[in-house]
Design a protein around this motif. Sequence first.
Motif, PDB file in Angstrom:
ATOM      1  N   ALA A 224       0.547  -1.228   0.179  1.00 48.11           N
ATOM      2  CA  ALA A 224      -0.200  -0.089   0.271  1.00 48.11           C
ATOM      3  C   ALA A 224       0.800   1.541   0.029  1.00 48.11           C
ATOM      4  O   ALA A 224       0.673   2.201  -0.814  1.00 48.11           O
ATOM      5  CB  ALA A 224      -0.802  -0.026   1.235  1.00 48.11           C
ATOM      6  N   ILE A 225       2.168   1.011   0.820  1.00 47.78           N
ATOM      7  CA  ILE A 225       3.159   2.380   0.847  1.00 47.78           C
ATOM      8  C   ILE A 225       3.423   2.105  -0.041  1.00 47.78           C
ATOM      9  O   ILE A 225       3.669   3.450  -0.985  1.00 47.78           O
ATOM     10  CB  ILE A 225       3.889   2.180   2.105  1.00 47.78           C
ATOM     11  CG1 ILE A 225       3.187   1.774   3.934  1.00 47.78           C
ATOM     12  CG2 ILE A 225       4.208   3.197   2.328  1.00 47.78           C
ATOM     13  CD1 ILE A 225       3.193   1.881   4.309  1.00 47.78           C
ATOM     14  N   LYS A 226       4.223   1.476  -1.130  1.00 43.99           N
ATOM     15  CA  LYS A 226       4.920   1.658  -2.677  1.00 43.99           C
ATOM     16  C   LYS A 226       3.617   2.214  -3.397  1.00 43.99           C
ATOM     17  O   LYS A 226       4.084   3.166  -3.978  1.00 43.99           O
ATOM     18  CB  LYS A 226       5.345   0.078  -2.791  1.00 43.99           C
ATOM     19  CG  LYS A 226       6.041  -0.061  -3.619  1.00 43.99           C
ATOM     20  CD  LYS A 226       6.512  -1.729  -4.495  1.00 43.99           C
ATOM     21  CE  LYS A 226       8.249  -1.317  -3.840  1.00 43.99           C
ATOM     22  NZ  LYS A 226       8.150  -3.278  -3.965  1.00 43.99           N
ATOM     23  N   GLY A 227       2.967   1.905  -3.372  1.00 45.53           N
ATOM     24  CA  GLY A 227       1.504   1.839  -4.751  1.00 45.53           C
ATOM     25  C   GLY A 227       1.654   3.300  -4.109  1.00 45.53           C
ATOM     26  O   GLY A 227       1.040   4.204  -5.076  1.00 45.53           O
ATOM     27  N   TYR A 228       1.512   3.854  -2.916  1.00 48.43           N
ATOM     28  CA  TYR A 228       0.996   5.522  -2.578  1.00 48.43           C
ATOM     29  C   TYR A 228       2.460   6.610  -3.151  1.00 48.43           C
ATOM     30  O   TYR A 228       2.218   7.378  -3.579  1.00 48.43           O
ATOM     31  CB  TYR A 228       0.690   6.163  -1.289  1.00 48.43           C
ATOM     32  CG  TYR A 228       0.247   7.037  -0.648  1.00 48.43           C
ATOM     33  CD1 TYR A 228      -0.420   7.589  -1.243  1.00 48.43           C
ATOM     34  CD2 TYR A 228       1.078   7.788  -0.326  1.00 48.43           C
ATOM     35  CE1 TYR A 228      -0.968   9.159  -1.570  1.00 48.43           C
ATOM     36  CE2 TYR A 228       1.233   8.790   0.581  1.00 48.43           C
ATOM     37  CZ  TYR A 228      -0.112   9.362  -0.071  1.00 48.43           C
ATOM     38  OH  TYR A 228       0.086  10.885   0.049  1.00 48.43           O
TER      39      TYR A 228
END
Length: 1463
Positions: A224-228
């Motif tokens: 989720a963090i990477k995608g953000y």
Amino acid sequence: MEHLCGSELPFWVANETLHTDSPDLPVCFQLSVLSWLPCVYLWLACLPYLFYLQRNNKGYIMMSMLNRVKTVFGLVLWIVCWADLFGTFHELQQGKTQAPIYFVTPLVVGMTMLLATFLIQFERLKGVQSSGVLFIFWFLSVLCAIVPFRSKIILAKSEIGITDKLRFTTFYFYFALIGAELILCCFNEKPPLFSDVDTDPNPCPQTTAGFLSTVTFWWFTRMAIKGYKNPLEAKDLWSLNKRDSSEQVVPKLLREWEVEQAKAHSAEDQSTQALYSKPLPAGEGNHVGGESSPEEVEVLLSKKKGPKKASFLRSLIKAFGPYFLIGSGFKLLQDLITFVNPQLLSLLILFTKQKEAPTWWGYALAFLMFFTAFLQTLILHQHFQYCFVTGMRLRTAIIGAIYRKSLVITNAAKRTSTVGEIVNLMSVDAQRFMDLTTFLNMLWSAPLQIMLALYFLWQNLGPSVLAGVAVMILLIPFNAAIAMKTRAYQVEQMQYKDARIKLMNEILNGIKVLKLYAWENSFKNKVLEIRQKELNVLLLVIKHFVALTTFAVYVTVDKNNILDAEKAFVSLSLFNILRFPLNMLPQVISSIVQVGSQWVSPLSLKECNLLTCVFVLCVCSINLMVPQGSLLAVVGHVGCGKSSLISALLGEMEKQEGDISIRGSVAYVPQQAWIQNAILRDNILFGKAYNEPKYRSCLEACALTPDLEVLPGGDMTEIGEKGINLSGGQRQRVSLARALYNEADVYLLDDPLSAVDAHVAKHIFDQVIGPEGVLKGKTRILVTHGISFLPQVDNIVVMVEGRVSEMGSYQELLKQNGAFAEFLRNYSLEDIIEEDGATGKTLFYYYQGHSRVSLSGLSHCWLKHVEPDPEKKLPKVEKLILAETAETGRAKVFWEYAKAVGPLLSLFIAFLYGCQNAAAIGANIWLSQWTNDAVGNGTKVDVSTRVGVYAALGLAQGILVMGSSFTLAIGNIGAARKLHCALLDNKFHTPQSFFDTTPIGRVINRFSKDIYVIDEALPSTVLMFLGTFFSSLSTMIVIVSSTPIFAVVIAPLAFIYVFVQRFYVATSRQLKRLESVSRSPIYSHFSETLTGSSVIRAYGRHNAFVLLNDMKVDENQKSYYPGIVSNRWLGVRIEFIGNCIVLFAALFAVIGKAHLNPGLVGLSVSYALLVTMSLNWMVRMTSDLESNIVAVERVKEYSETKTEAPWEVEEKKPSPDWPSHGNVEFSDYSVRYREGLELVLKNLTLSVKGGEKIGIVGRTGAGKSSMTLCLFRLLEAAGGEITIDGVNISEIGLHDLRSKLTIIPQEPVLFSGSLRMNLDPFEKYSDGEVWKALELSHLNKFVSNQPAKLELECSEGGENLSVGQRQLVCLARALLRKTRILILDEATAAIDLETDDLIQSTIRTQFEDCTVFTIAHRLNTIMDYTRVLVLDKGKIAEFDTPTNLLSKKGIFYGMAKDAGLTQ
């Protein structure tokens, strides 16, 4: 308990516990219930858990520090407990008798600690990295130990002080140790030895995630963090878990399906035995050389109506049921917990009524509500996870099964459904199954929830519930009727959709032909007609659905004379629980119904009846023996069964009797080359290992070396779908090279020489096929029309109407003076037999000299030509088929969609939703006022007004719901219609180059998947989104207005909410996009396989293709899986926020108890309980909306591609009788395929008088076809102009131009529909004229023999006519149009000489006064033309009468000599 604790330790003292401000539990209760609870849990869980571990062994984990510490602590705990026990014995000896409980509890707890220690080790041996069972055990232990912890401290502070020092000490030891165990339990062990984690470059963290991480989906946070931070790409995705991959899932289903079939057969065999003779031994009649498929033989038996049919559903259930049931277990738990909160709410309202109740009650209730809600969240999401994973496996399995089936399906069965339909089966219907799994549990869960809710309502309200229930029960048959009706409509709608996609598929495949004939409008109207029907049905479905929701809302509103707050709001929250299953049931039933209507389709594929197919082409009673190593030629007229003979040898035909045997492996060159979308080299290697010298010699033999020099990337050039960027001749030669490279024993060559130039054909025959070729010594069967090769073959078979009329060597047949001799006499043989060594040599020299340019313009095709560096050998290859882009970033499409719906309508819809929620809030506030009346006076105030207003508000709400849903539906359908129209319109106006560089699958994907989303998924998403958005808003308003202090909490909660939502939406949107991008290749590959299945089978490449398909599916599921998890991850976090809202609403109600009336408390808390659901749905809907709106974005993208010139230019319209003479002039004309590419035609200048006949010749790639495309403006000029009868063609509309020219294209394309439609789609001509055209094109005999005459159905692509017949249909089209200018593009390539003669004579007589341009392969067809144009490298090399050219001894003379037309 008396026996256990003795008389001095009471078990329960109400005054010490409930009715005091500082509560405490009695010692007996602490020692018994609190101590035993965790123990009972562990002993109960132990057996099933051990059984589970025994079954699922993951390998063994090395002893780690963590593990040692846990084990030591476990043993110490056991020692501590038993120290307690021995202490009690010690007291006994000293004469102090203790109650039995002091013996029992330490013994039980000690034993349990030993069990826990054993489990710690056992799990390590079985490879469990983090244990849920033990975590819950330690958690319960700590929870239960908190009470004694507190009471012992209170005791120590009191006057009495500590009397029992030993137990005091052991307890705190015990507490510290279980606390430590709980903390240690949160950490993970290392992965087991030899697990995949070590070998996998990017393993899925789920496999190694701890228990807590699994329950809360914490392991997903990294992604989720990477995608953000930045948009996810394919390389960021985790590998698929082994257990979800095709290699494990598909065989599982196939095994079950085989078992099912076997059962069905054993039941059937008794009844079938007499009917069919024993199925032939595999390997003979079945596919030659490939794997023979047992399914084929079984299927022959399977259509007989036996006592039991093999059920595909049953095999699905057996394969995936058990895993799914775990999810159902979670669902059951969750359903039960759902009903705890309304009970707590009623206690809370009671508490606010009792002013003297101790405050801690309120806090306890508030935290209990929070805790149950949180537990419910965790359990619900585990259930979802199981369901979705099951759905995912279902899809993988179904796609895999269909793919494997499609490789072994017979041609007869394939004819019953088109490629489009089968692809649809794979895309939409497999998807439906996947979506269904989430809802399946609602089938039993919804009735269960309804029953429980009604039971509690009855307890709460008594008989007055019955009114509501009665309405519900009355609605059930009504709902059922509506669901059935909806089903019928949905089936109908699916049929329209299939028809539309099938038609689109054909249109896109034949788009070039549509453009050349200017037929776009006719086909566009056909598509729009189907689309209109489809939308009409959709509207009906929506009308029914709106009716359903309205009733459900009304039922939940209709509550009779409820008076006090407790009853009112508890029932309100129960009704809210009721609303969900009630709304869901009809939905679930209809979606099951939808899939039910799908059941039929996979099965019809699975059990195609192989005995009901009438072949158009029949090959009858043939006896043929081909000696090993000989070359056999098969000749005959068009449609006499030459190709069918080859198919029969491959085992592709239905065998009525007799048998075929082929010794050794087979290589097959089909009449129409099948080329994959891969690089050229892979097309030739076809799965064999690369061997440089062998490969080079194959290329050399097939005359491909010169072609490679022109291709931008040599043999690494990527070939488009269906070989689009190769000329017909090149495609055929690649197909031949493939056969050559796959060294086989038997070569079946179906007319490979028809598509190439005469001298190339000669080269190939000499180098490859002929007696001196590479293949000498192999068995070769060659279907051919080329007479010149016949003297060199060993045997000739002459076929007439599906039978062998004569057979023998060339000399024998001439002597027999039969059909064959007749056939040859028509074609002056004298000059053809002429063969001397010199010709051979000159040919080869000529070939070397003139072969520098080989590729037709088409094959420069849209590849930017890269100038090679002097140092580098190979220029960088530009991809032809550009990768499909996944747009990144915010979807700014919402506005586009709103525009499509209509801006005013959009505002009005939002307004209606607002009103509807205002009515609902109004009704509830009115209710809370009313409940307070009762508290105030203890008498009923004017009940009738209260009831009246309440009912009116409820009714208004119902009407508004109906109004808003309906307006929304109308808006959505309008938008869907607009978007599809725009897309269709643009695609018909798109220039040809777009279709050559874009795989058809990609365009079809827009028309099927994306339009389906816009039609069906988007409207419901928008509906849900608006609903949830407004209800969350109203919840906040209600809570803040009743407890204003709540406003303080809103800000931080909203902040967290937005924060989580942003993370999620960024990641989830990108995952959705990656998923849809990786979906197209599955379907492209699938349709490619369907068209080439006979080639794949002939080469025995079945398994390789299955693997390839599995890889593509897994690639797609790799992005789908994180997508599911992202929803779970989000759900847990958002619902946690919702639970906090419940907690704070309840806490503030407790704090402000003094000045709050019970009505308001009830109102705010019951609303808070609702909010969890709507918050969660809101984020889900936001994201679904964002990902579904991507469909609008994709459709938009393709409806805005560059268009070609307008179809009609009003001010420049030529006169109706233009061109009256047919004069054509090229002046200084140049053309290129695309910006930035080299010129294909360079400065052509020539003029042609009306009525001249011009032959165009030149080597492949000289620009012959390009020249004709320019006349139709499929290619626009780069310089210069073409005028026809004085009109500059670049100034008039395309339709005006194209409808005045006629072409007989290189590849005959037919569309599915009647023959009449194929000849005359606009119905301009009378039947008489059509028959006349058929007569002139020599088809009338064939057509009048058909029972349907002109209405003869052509199958997709005209598959049921032979290639020659299709070519004649194209001729008939030209005869009908009868324009002044006729263009023939290698039109006679696939036709035997006799038919060719017929066509030529028809053209000479019928088009006597027309201007004719012919691109010729067979020079004898153009020897009597007025003039011949020789093109070389895009320039005019020679242009004069044939006789003058021959006397010049230039290029034309060389070509004529090779063809044996001149000495």
